[in-house]
Each structure stands twice: as structure tokens, then as C-alpha cells.
Design an enzyme around this catalytic site. Sequence first.
Site, mmCIF file in Angstrom:
data_model
loop_
_atom_site.group_PDB
_atom_site.id
_atom_site.type_symbol
_atom_site.label_atom_id
_atom_site.label_comp_id
_atom_site.label_asym_id
_atom_site.label_seq_id
_atom_site.Cartn_x
_atom_site.Cartn_y
_atom_site.Cartn_z
ATOM 1 N N LYS A 456 9.742 -3.780 54.449
ATOM 2 C CA LYS A 456 8.788 -4.421 55.356
ATOM 3 C C LYS A 456 9.452 -5.456 56.266
ATOM 4 O O LYS A 456 8.916 -5.797 57.313
ATOM 5 C CB LYS A 456 7.649 -5.073 54.557
ATOM 6 C CG LYS A 456 6.713 -4.057 53.913
ATOM 7 C CD LYS A 456 5.530 -4.726 53.250
ATOM 8 C CE LYS A 456 4.671 -3.698 52.525
ATOM 9 N NZ LYS A 456 3.477 -4.260 51.918
ATOM 10 N N GLY A 515 0.721 -15.369 41.861
ATOM 11 C CA GLY A 515 1.858 -14.630 42.413
ATOM 12 C C GLY A 515 2.244 -15.197 43.767
ATOM 13 O O GLY A 515 1.396 -15.782 44.472
ATOM 14 N N THR A 540 7.517 -18.165 38.729
ATOM 15 C CA THR A 540 8.604 -19.024 39.205
ATOM 16 C C THR A 540 7.973 -20.075 40.123
ATOM 17 O O THR A 540 7.607 -19.770 41.269
ATOM 18 C CB THR A 540 9.648 -18.183 39.978
ATOM 19 O OG1 THR A 540 9.940 -17.031 39.196
ATOM 20 C CG2 THR A 540 10.895 -18.957 40.288
HETATM 21 P P1 NAP Z 1 6.818 -8.760 45.010
HETATM 22 O O1 NAP Z 1 7.052 -9.291 46.369
HETATM 23 O O2 NAP Z 1 7.956 -8.207 44.233
HETATM 24 O O3 NAP Z 1 6.161 -9.954 44.136
HETATM 25 C C1 NAP Z 1 5.899 -9.801 42.771
HETATM 26 C C2 NAP Z 1 5.150 -11.009 42.244
HETATM 27 O O4 NAP Z 1 4.772 -10.710 40.906
HETATM 28 C C3 NAP Z 1 6.020 -12.267 42.185
HETATM 29 O O5 NAP Z 1 5.203 -13.391 42.435
HETATM 30 C C4 NAP Z 1 6.525 -12.265 40.756
HETATM 31 O O6 NAP Z 1 6.810 -13.563 40.256
HETATM 32 C C5 NAP Z 1 5.308 -11.729 40.029
HETATM 33 N N1 NAP Z 1 5.667 -11.128 38.748
HETATM 34 C C6 NAP Z 1 6.354 -9.982 38.561
HETATM 35 N N2 NAP Z 1 6.471 -9.740 37.237
HETATM 36 C C7 NAP Z 1 5.846 -10.759 36.586
HETATM 37 C C8 NAP Z 1 5.632 -11.049 35.223
HETATM 38 N N3 NAP Z 1 6.059 -10.269 34.249
HETATM 39 N N4 NAP Z 1 4.935 -12.163 34.924
HETATM 40 C C9 NAP Z 1 4.467 -12.980 35.897
HETATM 41 N N5 NAP Z 1 4.645 -12.736 37.206
HETATM 42 C C10 NAP Z 1 5.331 -11.645 37.550
HETATM 43 O O7 NAP Z 1 5.716 -7.610 45.020
HETATM 44 P P2 NAP Z 1 4.466 -7.458 46.018
HETATM 45 O O8 NAP Z 1 4.844 -6.622 47.155
HETATM 46 O O9 NAP Z 1 3.871 -8.797 46.280
HETATM 47 O O10 NAP Z 1 3.469 -6.565 45.121
HETATM 48 C C11 NAP Z 1 2.885 -7.090 43.941
HETATM 49 C C12 NAP Z 1 1.887 -6.094 43.360
HETATM 50 O O11 NAP Z 1 0.836 -5.859 44.285
HETATM 51 C C13 NAP Z 1 2.474 -4.721 43.051
HETATM 52 O O12 NAP Z 1 1.919 -4.290 41.838
HETATM 53 C C14 NAP Z 1 1.988 -3.854 44.180
HETATM 54 O O13 NAP Z 1 1.831 -2.496 43.799
HETATM 55 C C15 NAP Z 1 0.639 -4.478 44.477
HETATM 56 N N6 NAP Z 1 0.188 -4.271 45.869
HETATM 57 C C16 NAP Z 1 -1.023 -3.733 46.060
HETATM 58 C C17 NAP Z 1 -1.485 -3.563 47.343
HETATM 59 C C18 NAP Z 1 -2.847 -2.948 47.565
HETATM 60 O O14 NAP Z 1 -3.113 -2.514 48.683
HETATM 61 N N7 NAP Z 1 -3.719 -2.927 46.583
HETATM 62 C C19 NAP Z 1 -0.692 -3.933 48.443
HETATM 63 C C20 NAP Z 1 0.546 -4.510 48.209
HETATM 64 C C21 NAP Z 1 0.986 -4.680 46.895
HETATM 65 P P3 NAP Z 1 8.258 -14.202 40.389
HETATM 66 O O15 NAP Z 1 8.319 -14.868 41.748
HETATM 67 O O16 NAP Z 1 8.323 -15.175 39.285
HETATM 68 O O17 NAP Z 1 9.249 -13.090 40.251
#
Ligand code: NAP
Length: 659
Positions: A456, A515, A540
Amino acid sequence: MANIILIGYRGTGKSVVAKELGKKLHRNIISTDTIFIEKYGDISKFVNNNGWEEFRKLEEEIINKIKCRDTIIDCGGGVIESKTNINKLKQLGDVFWLKASVDVIVSRIQDCQNRPALTSNNDFITEIKTVLKKRNPLYSIASDIEIITDNKSIKEIVKEISNFINKTKICIPIVETNVHSAKEEILKVNEVADIIELRLDYIEDIDVLKFKQILESVKIPVIVTCRIKEQGGTVDIDDSVRKQIFNCALENKCEYIDIEYGTKWAKEFIGKSEDTKVILSFHNFSETPNLLELNKIYDMINAQNPDIVKFITTANSINDNFEIFRLLENKNNLISFCMNQKGEISRILAPKYGSLITYSSLNTGKVSAPGQVNIEEMLELYNIQNINTKTNIFGIIGEFAENSKSKYMHNPAFDENQLNACFIPFKISSVDDLDKFMNNFKSHNFKGAAVTIPYKIDIIKHLNIIDNTAKRIGAVNTIISTEGVFYGYNTDYIGAITAIQTVADLFLKKVLVLGAGGAARAIIYGLILEKSEITIANRTFKTAQKLADEFHVNAIKMDNINEKLSQFDIIINTTSVGMYPNIDKSIINTFPPNKIVMDIVYKPLMTKFLKNAKKANCTIITGEKMLIYQAIAQQKIWTGKEPDYEIMEQAIVNPTHFQ
Ligand code: NAP
């Protein structure tokens, strides 16, 4: 099979071409003018009495009611004056514009008395010029293929059209190991494919007798193949048996035999029969060479004068597909695509680039080569029978694009709006791959794309104009090319905000965002626009604090988060916690009652997080809503049209897509 639709001005030969095409291709013909005459009488009289406007209205009704397949549709010259007609015709099949110069039109129709004038106060030639000036741009928009008819006989025009028609056939190979199960599979393939390939090297102890028994069940054109081991065959079949089988195929007028390039005795079969075409084939199981090398190999195979060259390579990168698209240019005797998951797009886009055959599989999971897309997806999802040179290509750019559900939403949405467009996965493994892909994307005039993890941000350097929202969020999830200019947008925030607004107003609401990753950024941006009071909590804390500082909102620690929840109206999980396969995890276990709770994880739809919220009588919002609303916003950017939520939802909540 898609219909063949003929459009063009009076005197371009539509009716007589339709008749001859019908004979040649064994297809029924319908004529919109004939239907009109049967219903309302002579067209000249009708127009004299009621005017052209009334005629066009009824003509539109006639076209709207057409429901046929495999038919040649001969259209009245003015059908393209209605946008509704254009859309409907495109949906019905391949539209051919028969063109002729004014002089030729004059010479062809000057003696015909029974054609009502299209303009008033114009002489015959001026009328033709005037009407063509108005209609030519419309014919161009409406048509998939233009055929110049000047100085051509009807036979030549018919041949030209036939060369375009269903150039790409869908073939399903039979990969059973015994005669009985092969015959059973053939019965299924007879119903859905254009061609069956009998992979006789799969049959244990294959001989002519077994071949004949199998052949009895075949009801559609057939390719007879006894693949040798070095070229992907399963067993070594003795050369004498292979020759006997191919001779038997010729005796039985099988449509094709496939012999490996390099087989010494292949020339004994080339040109031997008028009924059986020889496919001379070569597979590269390790890579896709560059275009120069591909052309050299093609020339070597073609020099043996087979009817068809089959040259299949292996895609190690999505960019290999584009080498094959270039190889296919200006060749009309070639079957070519890439094997492997990364080669999937060359199989789907075979009709756009002109591979004579693309290979698919039944839904049994049995494939004869890696990367085969099953027939249901080929026909129902990608609508391959409607893909042609003019199909606009969209897709999803991502490291794991093949797992994205977006194809299930966008393809039905294009269908709903009757657009000649196809949405496919672009699986891209590195930033270097992305850079090359974007060059290919541009040079092949692909139209648009969704962009997902992890590109992205990397995509931005390939775009000319980034809209302010995407700039502020710092990420682009949607691109579109408009007249060679590449634009970038972000629709993630629209998806999340619209989803919440289906149950609650956000104005001055206290919202906790769990998050601080990419999705959280987009959602926080949207919440700020809605004037919510935002707090971020993240595993974090440093990341949460950084994001909070950037957007001037609050950040709190995750410690004892359950105790802090009651101060918020809305709680959103933007972390990946609870996502498949870790479906027993939830970032919050106990909710205070009556909150609004959203999880953006959509696999599974009902996450542990939402189940916990439901127990506390909270109003829940499932993650697919955000996904659907952001996709709707993408469709608006790409097509200017808003698809029905239900159409997108139906596609995405289909349980088979979420296994
Ligand atoms: P990302 O940028 O990698 O961010 C992941 C977030 O999740 C970070 O804040 C991370 O915290 C936290 N996290 C990961 N593992 C964790 C754990 N075990 N315990 C606590 N916190 C944890 O990912 P993203 O793009 O934001 O996507 C996040 C989720 O949203 C994914 O599941 C994705 O499939 C979903 N999503 C859905 C849509 C939709 O249209 N419904 C759109 C976009 C994304 P840290 O900073 O501590 O690592």
C-alpha cells in the site's frame, strides 16, 4: 458460447454475413429488424406513421428481451443510438462492427427502395455522411472487433469473423487411471468444456483397445495425448503403442492429436489428415525464457509445420505472464500460457491475448498441470467466455493476492453493471516484482487495481496523482488509470466508517481503537472526519503513541484494558488477533454491556471478540461490512457506478469462499 452480434450501417452486409456465418458455424440467426417487422409490420410505413423515436423505443424493448446463446444477432443499423442497447449487446456476446466507406455503402444500397430516410432534407449521399459522422463513435464504443468490408467478399468477411470467434477454447484434460473412471469423468466434461484432452499416459497399460473404449464416451472435440515422461507424462508408453493410438485417432477423425516437439516420427502425422490437426507441444517446467528466446523456440517448433504450436512455460513471477502475452501477439496458431499459481492470469486472460486453448479442471481437485483454474471459476467467476481483446483488466495486487476474497465481490459487480471487465489476483512476491509489474500493467493498459498487504505504500511511487485522503493516511489501496494517468486513493476508511454508520452516528462519540497498524491509520483518519473522540490502545505502546501524536488523539496502554472499556461508546478491533487460524483468541474477553463493537477481522465472520461482545448485549459489526463498503467505494472509482450491497455481500459470505 457467447453470441455473435453484428452491428453497422445499412449496406455493410450484416444480414448476408449473418446468414453465411450461421451456415458455417451451425448457429441460429436472429434479426432485430425481422422481429420488429413480425410484431409491428413494415419499418418504412411504421416510421412514416409514428416517427423514428417510437421505432427506437420498440427496438430497445426487442433488444432488451433477447435471451439466447450461441446465436448470431443481426442488428438494425441504429441500435447503437441507445446506450441501453449498447450495454445489453455487450452483455450478450462479441460485438462486430461491419464497416464500409461511403462510396461502397452508396453502391450497395442505392437501388434499395425499402429503406426509410434517416434524416430530413438531405440527399442520399449527404444523409449517409451525416448519419455516419454521428454513429461512427457509437459503433466504436459498442463494438469489440471492427471488420472492414470494403473490397471483401462475403466469404472473406465470414472467415475473418470466424477467426475471432471463440478463438480460445476451454479444454479439460482427463487424468484418470482406468477406462471406467475416465469414461465417468468424460460424461461430466462433455457438458461444460469446449474440448476434452485424453491424457492417455495416465491410463494404466494403455493400448488401442482401451483408447477406443474411452473415445466412445467423448461427445465434444477431443485432443489425444500420450505425454512422454520428460515432458510431464506419468509413464513411458512404447513408441509403437503411441503411433498406433495416433493412427487410430486419425481413423476416428479425432479433432486433434498432441505430439511432443522433438518426436522423430511426428512429421509422419503432420498434414496427414484433413480432419485431425496436429499440435506440436513443448513444456518448460522450470522457467519462462525472455521474449527473444520464446520466439526462437516458437519458430523452431513452427518450422515443422504443425497445425498448432503448443508452448507452455513456468511462471516464477507474475511478470512472466506478460512475456507470454507478447509472444502471442500476431500469432494465430499458438497455445501458450504459464503453469504455476503465478501463471494463473495467463490461463484466465488467454482469450484476451489469443491463446487458441486454455486448460481448466473439473472441481475434483485433479489437475494435469499446476495452476489450472477449475471450470466453475473460469465460467462463473471470471466469465471467461466473455473475455475478449477489449476486456478491461482489474485485479488485486498483494503478496497473497490468491487468498483475497475481492474477486468474489468485484466480478459480480462488473457483471451487474454489464461491464466488459474482469478482476483477477496479481500475486506479487517482492518490491522488485512490483516495479516490473507496474511497467507491464501500464504497457498492457490494465485499468485498475486494489492494493493490499504489503504494497500500500510501495505502490505510491508508480502513481501520478495521489488524492489528499490517501496522502494523509499515507497508503493507497485503490489505483485507476485514466487516459494514461495513474491515480491513487484509499477507500479503507470509507469502508470502516460506513459500516459503523449503519448502526450508529459517530459525531462526538468516544471511540477506542485497538491496534495501531495500517488499518487503524485509515480508520482513525475517518473517525477524525466524523469528529469522534479517539483513543488508541496497542500491544506496542510506542506505536500507539506515535500514531496518536501524528493524528492528535489519545493513546493508552493495553494493561488492564478490560477495566477501561466502560468509558467508551464504540470499541473497534483493528488487530489481527482472532483471525483464522487463531480463532479462539480475542483481544478483549469481557465487555461492558450495550456498547457498539466492531471487529475488522472477517475470517471468521463471527470472531471470538464479537462473540464476547454479544454475550454482553453489545451491538456488533462484523468485519466483512468494512470489506464490502470499501469495495463498493472502489467500484465507484473504477466504474462511476455503485453496485448493490447485497450483490457484494452474497458473494463474500458464500461459505465456500471462506473455507
Ligand atoms: P498491520 O499493519 O500489520 O497491524 C497489525 C496490528 O495488530 C498492530 O497494531 C499489531 O500490534 C497488532 N497485533 C498483531 N498481533 C497481535 C497480537 N498477538 N496481540 C496484540 N496485538 C497484535 O495489519 P493491518 O493492515 O492493520 O490489518 C490488521 C487486521 O485487519 C488484519 O487481520 C486484516 O486482515 C484486517 N483488515 C480488515 C479489513 C476489512 O476490510 N475488514 C481491512 C484491512 C485490514 P503491534 O504494533 O504491537 O505489532
